[in-house]
Design an enzyme around this catalytic site. Structure first.
Site, mmCIF file in Angstrom:
data_model
loop_
_atom_site.group_PDB
_atom_site.id
_atom_site.type_symbol
_atom_site.label_atom_id
_atom_site.label_comp_id
_atom_site.label_asym_id
_atom_site.label_seq_id
_atom_site.Cartn_x
_atom_site.Cartn_y
_atom_site.Cartn_z
ATOM 1 N N GLY A 1 0.816 -1.205 0.000
ATOM 2 C CA GLY A 1 0.000 0.000 0.000
ATOM 3 C C GLY A 1 0.846 1.250 0.000
ATOM 4 O O GLY A 1 2.058 1.182 -0.211
ATOM 5 N N ASN A 2 0.225 2.397 0.213
ATOM 6 C CA ASN A 2 0.970 3.661 0.259
ATOM 7 C C ASN A 2 0.354 4.589 1.306
ATOM 8 O O ASN A 2 -0.658 4.273 1.912
ATOM 9 C CB ASN A 2 1.025 4.304 -1.125
ATOM 10 C CG ASN A 2 -0.349 4.652 -1.650
ATOM 11 O OD1 ASN A 2 -1.048 5.488 -1.087
ATOM 12 N ND2 ASN A 2 -0.766 3.976 -2.722
#
Ligand code: C5P
Length: 227
Positions: free
Chosen positions: A29-30
């Site tokens: 993810g980020n």
């Protein structure tokens, strides 16, 4: 109607980060919070637009009043949702932080820890949704992209933004400097608003709502011109 009104205009906005699954419990993810995308949705709704907000993973945010919320997980889910919604939208804004890559394979079970060294994670490219939406653009549809850039010795943030605007083919590109605690997960933002017709405007440091207002001002100008 007010000069900056978006009454009768359907806008589709993506926000937040995608999550690319490795197995049933893990993902890549980020750090996108979704705050800029939500601010764009709120301001558009306040100006009278019909707003569809397509949200990936975000901080704990309140859905703005009157906004239709669609939830997605991965980049591929985001792409499917955006194509469907964009087919009926006058304006499309890609504010989501889309993962550039996803794991090649999704393991059906939780990857087990053993005494052996782990396998490397093989990745494959995700589709560039913004580019695809530009290719599928309806007559008169205005498409806005975002670019979070860091500059280096040879090329400034602004120059990277100019090149990205050409490469993506969108009508407007919001460029903002990231890194050093700028933009991501923050309440404020700053940058430039670049237009395909060559116009460039600095967006002074301010709230994400202020940046959203600048974007909708520019979008409204374009919609009025193409009518
Ligand atoms: O190439 P880059 O990721 O910097 O481009 C940023 C812009 O492109 C953003 O508007 C983002 O939402 C969009 N994007 C996309 N699909 C991707 C990667 C980025 O639509 N796979």
């Amino acid at each position: 109607a007010l000069p900056r009104s978006l009454e009768g205009v359907h806008v589709a906005i993506s926000a937040g980060g995608t999550r690319e699954a490795l197995d049933p419990v893990r993902f890549i993810g980020n750090r996108s919070s979704g705050k800029q995308g939500y601010a764009l949705a709120r301001v558009a709704a306040q100006r009278g637009a019909r707003v569809t907000l397509v949200a990936g993973n975000t901080a704990d945010l309140v859905t703005p009043a009157g906004v239709d919320l669609v939830r997605i997980g991965s980049a591929v889910e985001l792409r499917d949702a955006m194509h469907k919604i964009a087919a009926d939208a006058d304006v499309v804004v890609m504010a989501a932080a889309v993962a550039d890559f996803r794991p090649v394979s999704l393991t059906g079970h939780k990857i087990k820890k053993t005494d052996a060294e782990p396998d490397p994670i093989a990745l494959t490219k995700n589709p560039d949704i913004l580019k695809e939406l530009v290719s599928a653009r309806r007559d008169g549809q205005v498409i806005v992209g975002f670019a979070a850039e860091t500059g280096d010795e040879t090329t400034s943030v602004l120059d990277y933004g100019r090149a990205k605007l050409r490469r993506k083919g969108c009508d407007l590109l919001v460029v903002n400097a990231v890194g050093d605690g700028k933009a991501f997960e923050q309440e404020d933002n700053a940058g430039w608003l670049l237009s395909a017709d060559g116009a460039e405007a600095a967006i002074p440091h301010g709230s994400k709502a202020q940046l959203a207002s600048a974007v909708w001002d520019a979008v409204t100008d374009r919609l009025t011109r193409s009518q």
